[in-house]
Design a protein around this motif. Structure first.
Motif, PDB file in Angstrom:
ATOM      1  N   ASP A 194      17.177  -2.133   3.623  1.00 35.22           N
ATOM      2  CA  ASP A 194      15.952  -2.119   3.004  1.00 35.22           C
ATOM      3  C   ASP A 194      14.856  -1.861   3.712  1.00 35.22           C
ATOM      4  N   ARG A 195      14.699  -1.698   4.967  1.00 38.20           N
ATOM      5  CA  ARG A 195      13.593  -1.223   5.793  1.00 38.20           C
ATOM      6  C   ARG A 195      14.175   0.105   6.490  1.00 38.20           C
ATOM      7  N   VAL A 196      13.747   1.079   6.236  1.00 42.30           N
ATOM      8  CA  VAL A 196      14.118   2.436   6.761  1.00 42.30           C
ATOM      9  C   VAL A 196      13.822   2.571   8.408  1.00 42.30           C
ATOM     10  N   ARG A 197      14.818   2.786   9.003  1.00 41.47           N
ATOM     11  CA  ARG A 197      14.800   2.845  10.543  1.00 41.47           C
ATOM     12  C   ARG A 197      14.506   4.186  11.183  1.00 41.47           C
ATOM     13  N   LEU A 198      13.405   4.306  11.585  1.00 40.35           N
ATOM     14  CA  LEU A 198      13.231   5.498  12.233  1.00 40.35           C
ATOM     15  C   LEU A 198      12.917   5.525  13.730  1.00 40.35           C
ATOM     16  N   VAL A 217       2.924   4.603  11.619  1.00 37.60           N
ATOM     17  CA  VAL A 217       3.647   3.624  10.928  1.00 37.60           C
ATOM     18  C   VAL A 217       2.468   2.680  10.771  1.00 37.60           C
ATOM     19  N   GLU A 218       1.445   2.486  11.541  1.00 40.60           N
ATOM     20  CA  GLU A 218       0.361   1.601  11.259  1.00 40.60           C
ATOM     21  C   GLU A 218      -0.412   1.875  10.035  1.00 40.60           C
ATOM     22  N   LEU A 219      -0.753   3.289   9.873  1.00 41.44           N
ATOM     23  CA  LEU A 219      -1.494   3.468   8.738  1.00 41.44           C
ATOM     24  C   LEU A 219      -0.582   3.422   7.386  1.00 41.44           C
ATOM     25  N   ALA A 220       0.594   3.659   7.592  1.00 40.17           N
ATOM     26  CA  ALA A 220       1.584   3.629   6.179  1.00 40.17           C
ATOM     27  C   ALA A 220       1.494   2.255   5.695  1.00 40.17           C
ATOM     28  N   ASP A 221       1.738   1.490   6.755  1.00 42.43           N
ATOM     29  CA  ASP A 221       1.826  -0.169   6.127  1.00 42.43           C
ATOM     30  C   ASP A 221       2.837  -0.398   5.062  1.00 42.43           C
ATOM     31  N   THR A 222       4.147   0.266   5.438  1.00 41.82           N
ATOM     32  CA  THR A 222       5.249   0.332   4.386  1.00 41.82           C
ATOM     33  C   THR A 222       6.452  -0.402   5.193  1.00 41.82           C
ATOM     34  N   ASP A 223       7.678  -0.590   4.464  1.00 45.11           N
ATOM     35  CA  ASP A 223       8.678  -0.898   5.010  1.00 45.11           C
ATOM     36  C   ASP A 223       9.549  -0.133   6.014  1.00 45.11           C
ATOM     37  N   VAL A 224       9.162   0.274   6.912  1.00 44.85           N
ATOM     38  CA  VAL A 224       9.802   1.021   8.015  1.00 44.85           C
ATOM     39  C   VAL A 224       9.588   0.706   9.501  1.00 44.85           C
ATOM     40  N   ASP A 225      10.735   0.676  10.346  1.00 41.57           N
ATOM     41  CA  ASP A 225      10.421   0.539  11.711  1.00 41.57           C
ATOM     42  C   ASP A 225      10.612   1.533  12.434  1.00 41.57           C
TER      43      ASP A 225
END
Length: 378
Positions: A194-198, A217-225
Motif C-alpha cells: 500500500d505504501r511504495v518503499r523507496l 518526501v516531505e513535500l510530496a506528502d503521499t504514501d511513500v517511505d
C-alpha cells in the motif's frame, strides 16, 4: 591450482569492501596467479596479499611539495605509495592491473614485462572541482599524474562514456568502458504494498545533496517511505541528515550493510532513488554502482536527468527520470506513482538483470589483460 602467469591487482582501497576491485579479483583468480595489494585483509581466492597498514596516512599528496608544484616529491611521499613501493619487488609480476590514477606510477615502476592496465574509477583531475582551493592546488597534480604516468599504461578502462571522452580529449588515451554493474543475483521482484518503499544506498557525501531526497518526501506528502543506507564518509553531514529525517514522517536513516548482503537487503524495497545534481564533472557523468545494484535487487529506479543514468533508465524502461535535480521535481514524481507503474518498472529491471550484470562487463577486462600477453613483453 597454480598458474604460470602472474598478475598484481593494486588498489589503494580496502579491497574486500571494494565492489569494483573484487570483481577483478574474482575474475582473474581463475586464470592467473593473482597477488593483491591494498588496505585490509586478503580477498578470497588470491595467491598472495600485501596489506597496506591502516596507519600509513591519508591518500593525499604531501602539502608543502604540492604548494611548490614539486609533484614528483609530493607523490612518492604519499603513505600508501611509499609502503607499496617498498614492499613490491621490481619485475616480480608479469603484468599489473592498477586501480585509479594514484596507483599507476607504482605499477609502472615495477616494470612488469607485459605492461600495466589502468582501471580509472573516476575522472580524477576534476574529482572535487566544486572546491576552489582543491581545483587550484590539487587539480594540476592529477593532470601531471595523468600526462606523465597514466598515459604510459598499455591499456585503460573507466566507468562511463563521459569520463572516457574527457580522458581522451585531455590526455590522448582512449579508455574502454566497464560499467559498475553488480554480479547477477537470482532474485524475483517483490509485490508492491500500500505504501511504495523507496531506498537510497551509498556514500554520505555533501556534494550529493542527499537532503533533497528527504525534502521531496516531505513535500510530496503521499504514501511513500524512504530508507537511506549511508556509509559515514562525512559524519557531520550524516548527523544533519539523521536530524532532518527524524522530523519527516516515513524517512529513516539506517546503518550501512556489508556489500555481500546489500542486494538482498534492497530486494525488500520498490524503487531505488538517486537524484544526483551535477555539482562537479564526475557527478554530471556518473554511472554509479547503485544503479546496477537496484537492477539486480529487481527495483524500479528514479533518477535525475543525469545523461548516462537517464539513458539506461529510458532504454530499459526501469522507471522515472525527474525534470530537474530539485526536491520539487522529485516530489512531483512521488505524487504520481501508481502501484501498477511501479510493478512494471520492477518487472523491467527483472528483464534487464542479465544484460546489465557484471558478467557482461568483466569480459572487457579479461580481453584487455589477455591482450597484454598477445602483444608480448616490452
Amino acid at each position: 591450482m597454480t598458474f604460470s602467469r602472474s598478475l598484481l591487482i593494486l588498489s589503494f582501497s580496502p579491497i574486500r569492501g571494494d565492489a569494483r576491485v573484487l570483481k577483478q579479483v574474482r575474475h582473474f583468480s581463475t586464470t592467473y596467479s593473482v597477488t593483491t595489494c591494498g588496505f585490509g585483509p586478503a580477498p578470497d581466492g588470491v595467491a598472495a596479499h600485501i596489506q597496506i597498514p591502516d596507519d600509513v596516512g591519508p591518500l593525499v599528496p604531501y602539502g608543502r611539495y604540492i604548494t611548490l608544484r614539486m609533484y614528483n616529491r609530493a607523490y612518492w611521499r604519499i603513505g600508501a605509495v611509499d609502503f607499496a613501493r617498498g614492499q613490491l619487488a621490481r619485475g616480480a609480476f608479469d603484468a599489473v592491473l592498477a586501480n585509479d590514477v594514484e596507483t599507476v606510477p607504482v605499477a609502472l615502476g615495477l616494470a612488469p614485462p607485459h605492461g600495466v592496465h589502468a582501471d580509472l574509477h573516476e575522472y580524477s583531475p576534476r574529482l572535487h572541482e566544486e572546491n576552489p582551493a582543491w581545483k587550484r592546488r590539487i587539480k594540476p597534480f592529477y593532470d601531471w599524474l595523468c600526462r606523465r604516468y597514466v598515459a604510459r599504461a598499455r591499456s585503460w578502462t573507466t566507468v562511463g562514456g563521459g569520463l572516457a571522452r574527457e580522458y581522451e580529449s585531455e590526455f590522448g588515451f582512449v579508455p574502454e568502458i566497464v560499467t559498475n554493474a553488480a554480479p547477477f543475483a537470482q532474485l524475483e521482484p517483490r509485490a508492491v504494498g500500500d505504501r511504495v518503499r523507496l531506498v537510497h544506498s551509498g556514500a554520505c557525501l555533501r556534494n550529493r545533496v542527499l537532503m533533497t531526497l528527504i525534502e521531496a518526501v516531505e513535500l510530496a506528502d503521499t504514501d511513500v517511505d524512504l530508507d537511506l543506507y549511508l556509509t559515514p564518509n562525512d559524519p557531520g553531514y550524516l548527523a544533519e541528515l539523521r536530524d532532518y529525517a527524524a522530523r519527516v514522517s516515513g524517512v529513516t536513516v539506517r546503518e550501512p550493510v556489508p556489500y555481500e548482503t546489500l542486494i538482498d537487503t534492497l530486494n525488500d524495497y520498490d524503487l531505488g532513488v538517486h537524484v544526483l545534481p551535477p555539482t562537479n564533472f564526475n557527478n554530471e557523468w556518473a554511472l554509479p554502482n547503485k544503479l546496477f545494484d537496484y537492477v539486480q535487487a529487481r527495483l524500479g529506479v528514479i533518477v535525475g536527468p543525469s545523461a548516462e543514468m537517464a539513458a539506461y533508465v529510458s532504454e530499459h524502461r526501469l522507471g522515472y527520470v525527474t525534470t530537474d535535480f530539485s526536491a520539487k521535481a522529485l516530489a512531483t514524481v512521488l505524487r504520481t506513482l501508481s502501484r501498477s507503474e511501479v510493478l512494471t518498472a520492477k518487472s523491467s529491471a527483472h528483464a534487464a538483470a542479465h544484460d546489465l550484470s557484471a558478467e557482461s562487463q568483466v569480459r572487457i577486462w579479461g580481453l584487455a589483460i589477455d591482450a597484454l600477453w598477445k602483444t608480448g613483453p616490452k
